[in-house]
Write a protein that holds these residues in place. Structure first.
Motif, PDB file in Angstrom:
ATOM      1  N   TRP A 137       0.823  -1.216   0.000  1.00 59.96           N
ATOM      2  CA  TRP A 137       0.000   0.000   0.000  1.00 59.96           C
ATOM      3  C   TRP A 137       0.852   1.258   0.000  1.00 59.96           C
ATOM      4  O   TRP A 137       0.536   2.231  -0.693  1.00 59.96           O
ATOM      5  N   LEU A 138       1.916   1.256   0.768  1.00 64.35           N
ATOM      6  CA  LEU A 138       2.802   2.420   0.779  1.00 64.35           C
ATOM      7  C   LEU A 138       3.442   2.628  -0.576  1.00 64.35           C
ATOM      8  O   LEU A 138       3.562   3.753  -1.053  1.00 64.35           O
ATOM      9  N   TYR A 139       3.849   1.538  -1.212  1.00 63.95           N
ATOM     10  CA  TYR A 139       4.486   1.621  -2.524  1.00 63.95           C
ATOM     11  C   TYR A 139       3.539   2.281  -3.525  1.00 63.95           C
ATOM     12  O   TYR A 139       3.949   3.114  -4.323  1.00 63.95           O
ATOM     13  N   LYS A 140       2.263   1.919  -3.457  1.00 65.24           N
ATOM     14  CA  LYS A 140       1.272   2.500  -4.376  1.00 65.24           C
ATOM     15  C   LYS A 140       0.966   3.959  -4.041  1.00 65.24           C
ATOM     16  O   LYS A 140       0.611   4.722  -4.927  1.00 65.24           O
ATOM     17  N   THR A 141       1.100   4.326  -2.778  1.00 67.37           N
ATOM     18  CA  THR A 141       0.631   5.628  -2.310  1.00 67.37           C
ATOM     19  C   THR A 141       1.715   6.692  -2.251  1.00 67.37           C
ATOM     20  O   THR A 141       1.522   7.810  -2.711  1.00 67.37           O
ATOM     21  N   ASP A 142       2.844   6.340  -1.671  1.00 72.65           N
ATOM     22  CA  ASP A 142       3.889   7.333  -1.420  1.00 72.65           C
ATOM     23  C   ASP A 142       5.243   6.633  -1.364  1.00 72.65           C
ATOM     24  O   ASP A 142       5.526   5.896  -0.421  1.00 72.65           O
ATOM     25  N   LYS A 143       6.057   6.862  -2.376  1.00 77.24           N
ATOM     26  CA  LYS A 143       7.338   6.157  -2.475  1.00 77.24           C
ATOM     27  C   LYS A 143       8.290   6.506  -1.327  1.00 77.24           C
ATOM     28  O   LYS A 143       9.029   5.655  -0.850  1.00 77.24           O
ATOM     29  N   VAL A 144       8.267   7.755  -0.858  1.00 74.81           N
ATOM     30  CA  VAL A 144       9.138   8.141   0.251  1.00 74.81           C
ATOM     31  C   VAL A 144       8.700   7.424   1.529  1.00 74.81           C
ATOM     32  O   VAL A 144       9.531   6.891   2.273  1.00 74.81           O
ATOM     33  N   ALA A 145       7.404   7.390   1.772  1.00 77.84           N
ATOM     34  CA  ALA A 145       6.891   6.668   2.947  1.00 77.84           C
ATOM     35  C   ALA A 145       7.238   5.186   2.839  1.00 77.84           C
ATOM     36  O   ALA A 145       7.589   4.550   3.834  1.00 77.84           O
ATOM     37  N   TYR A 146       7.154   4.643   1.623  1.00 79.60           N
ATOM     38  CA  TYR A 146       7.524   3.242   1.399  1.00 79.60           C
ATOM     39  C   TYR A 146       8.983   3.004   1.800  1.00 79.60           C
ATOM     40  O   TYR A 146       9.292   2.051   2.525  1.00 79.60           O
ATOM     41  N   ILE A 147       9.880   3.864   1.337  1.00 79.48           N
ATOM     42  CA  ILE A 147      11.309   3.703   1.643  1.00 79.48           C
ATOM     43  C   ILE A 147      11.545   3.811   3.151  1.00 79.48           C
ATOM     44  O   ILE A 147      12.305   3.030   3.729  1.00 79.48           O
ATOM     45  N   ARG A 148      10.874   4.749   3.804  1.00 80.78           N
ATOM     46  CA  ARG A 148      11.030   4.893   5.259  1.00 80.78           C
ATOM     47  C   ARG A 148      10.604   3.618   5.980  1.00 80.78           C
ATOM     48  O   ARG A 148      11.281   3.133   6.879  1.00 80.78           O
ATOM     49  N   PHE A 149       9.442   3.095   5.594  1.00 71.51           N
ATOM     50  CA  PHE A 149       8.948   1.878   6.235  1.00 71.51           C
ATOM     51  C   PHE A 149       9.839   0.690   5.897  1.00 71.51           C
ATOM     52  O   PHE A 149      10.186  -0.110   6.769  1.00 71.51           O
ATOM     53  N   ALA A 150      10.211   0.579   4.625  1.00 68.66           N
ATOM     54  CA  ALA A 150      11.043  -0.553   4.187  1.00 68.66           C
ATOM     55  C   ALA A 150      12.382  -0.568   4.909  1.00 68.66           C
ATOM     56  O   ALA A 150      12.903  -1.635   5.230  1.00 68.66           O
ATOM     57  N   SER A 151      12.937   0.608   5.185  1.00 65.43           N
ATOM     58  CA  SER A 151      14.240   0.653   5.852  1.00 65.43           C
ATOM     59  C   SER A 151      14.168   0.044   7.256  1.00 65.43           C
ATOM     60  O   SER A 151      15.126  -0.571   7.712  1.00 65.43           O
ATOM     61  N   ALA A 152      13.027   0.173   7.905  1.00 65.72           N
ATOM     62  CA  ALA A 152      12.860  -0.447   9.223  1.00 65.72           C
ATOM     63  C   ALA A 152      12.402  -1.893   9.096  1.00 65.72           C
ATOM     64  O   ALA A 152      12.917  -2.780   9.766  1.00 65.72           O
ATOM     65  N   TYR A 153      11.447  -2.143   8.202  1.00 64.05           N
ATOM     66  CA  TYR A 153      10.848  -3.471   8.070  1.00 64.05           C
ATOM     67  C   TYR A 153      11.837  -4.497   7.517  1.00 64.05           C
ATOM     68  O   TYR A 153      11.900  -5.628   7.981  1.00 64.05           O
ATOM     69  N   LYS A 154      12.600  -4.100   6.517  1.00 62.86           N
ATOM     70  CA  LYS A 154      13.519  -5.044   5.874  1.00 62.86           C
ATOM     71  C   LYS A 154      14.858  -5.158   6.589  1.00 62.86           C
ATOM     72  O   LYS A 154      15.690  -5.971   6.214  1.00 62.86           O
ATOM     73  N   HIS A 155      15.083  -4.339   7.587  1.00 58.00           N
ATOM     74  CA  HIS A 155      16.325  -4.399   8.377  1.00 58.00           C
ATOM     75  C   HIS A 155      17.561  -4.385   7.478  1.00 58.00           C
ATOM     76  O   HIS A 155      18.390  -5.298   7.514  1.00 58.00           O
ATOM     77  N   PHE A 156      17.678  -3.358   6.658  1.00 61.31           N
ATOM     78  CA  PHE A 156      18.853  -3.244   5.796  1.00 61.31           C
ATOM     79  C   PHE A 156      20.110  -3.317   6.642  1.00 61.31           C
ATOM     80  O   PHE A 156      20.223  -2.669   7.674  1.00 61.31           O
ATOM     81  N   GLU A 157      21.060  -4.122   6.202  1.00 57.21           N
ATOM     82  CA  GLU A 157      22.292  -4.294   6.957  1.00 57.21           C
ATOM     83  C   GLU A 157      23.440  -3.461   6.407  1.00 57.21           C
ATOM     84  O   GLU A 157      24.498  -3.408   7.003  1.00 57.21           O
ATOM     85  N   SER A 158      23.195  -2.813   5.274  1.00 53.28           N
ATOM     86  CA  SER A 158      24.254  -1.986   4.713  1.00 53.28           C
ATOM     87  C   SER A 158      23.630  -0.834   3.931  1.00 53.28           C
ATOM     88  O   SER A 158      22.458  -0.876   3.552  1.00 53.28           O
ATOM     89  N   LEU A 159      24.425   0.168   3.707  1.00 54.24           N
ATOM     90  CA  LEU A 159      23.998   1.309   2.909  1.00 54.24           C
ATOM     91  C   LEU A 159      23.679   0.857   1.485  1.00 54.24           C
ATOM     92  O   LEU A 159      22.735   1.348   0.861  1.00 54.24           O
ATOM     93  N   GLU A 160      24.415  -0.116   1.002  1.00 53.16           N
ATOM     94  CA  GLU A 160      24.200  -0.637  -0.351  1.00 53.16           C
ATOM     95  C   GLU A 160      22.792  -1.229  -0.500  1.00 53.16           C
ATOM     96  O   GLU A 160      22.131  -1.004  -1.513  1.00 53.16           O
ATOM     97  N   GLU A 161      22.324  -1.972   0.494  1.00 47.91           N
ATOM     98  CA  GLU A 161      20.967  -2.526   0.436  1.00 47.91           C
ATOM     99  C   GLU A 161      19.928  -1.410   0.393  1.00 47.91           C
ATOM    100  O   GLU A 161      18.954  -1.489  -0.359  1.00 47.91           O
ATOM    101  N   PHE A 162      20.155  -0.368   1.172  1.00 52.43           N
ATOM    102  CA  PHE A 162      19.247   0.775   1.203  1.00 52.43           C
ATOM    103  C   PHE A 162      19.223   1.475  -0.155  1.00 52.43           C
ATOM    104  O   PHE A 162      18.157   1.763  -0.702  1.00 52.43           O
ATOM    105  N   ILE A 163      20.386   1.708  -0.711  1.00 47.16           N
ATOM    106  CA  ILE A 163      20.490   2.372  -2.018  1.00 47.16           C
ATOM    107  C   ILE A 163      19.855   1.514  -3.103  1.00 47.16           C
ATOM    108  O   ILE A 163      19.160   2.028  -3.987  1.00 47.16           O
TER     109      ILE A 163
END
Length: 86
Positions: free
Chosen positions: A49-75
């Motif tokens: 739903w976030l992806y469809k609605t607001d890409k910035v909100a999606y990235i914010r949520f994904a950064s916490a939900y997916k537990h990125f372990e490196s800057l490369e994963e985030f990028i």
């Protein structure tokens, strides 16, 4: 509360309420046979739903939900969103 805080920075209040209701409805439908739903499934629904609605909100949520372990994963996630935007 986390989802609402993420969305409040860039999405109208009425839209937030609609998104939350849609997420709740989808979660209820997903759990109708087993009467329970995993937090993983809820996270996937929220991200969709976030992806469809607001890409910035999606990235914010994904950064916490997916537990990125490196800057490369985030990028890479940001690049993926950017590529799919076109």
């Amino acid at each position: 509360p986390v989802l609402v805080r993420i969305l409040m920075s860039s999405v109208a209040t009425g839209t937030i309420e609609n998104i939350v209701l849609e997420i709740e409805d989808e979660a209820i439908m997903s759990a109708r046979t087993t009467r329970e739903i995993s937090t993983q499934k809820i996270g996937e629904i929220v991200m969709r739903w976030l992806y469809k609605t607001d890409k910035v909100a999606y990235i914010r949520f994904a950064s916490a939900y997916k537990h990125f372990e490196s800057l490369e994963e985030f990028i890479n996630e940001i690049k993926s969103v950017e590529e799919n935007k076109q």
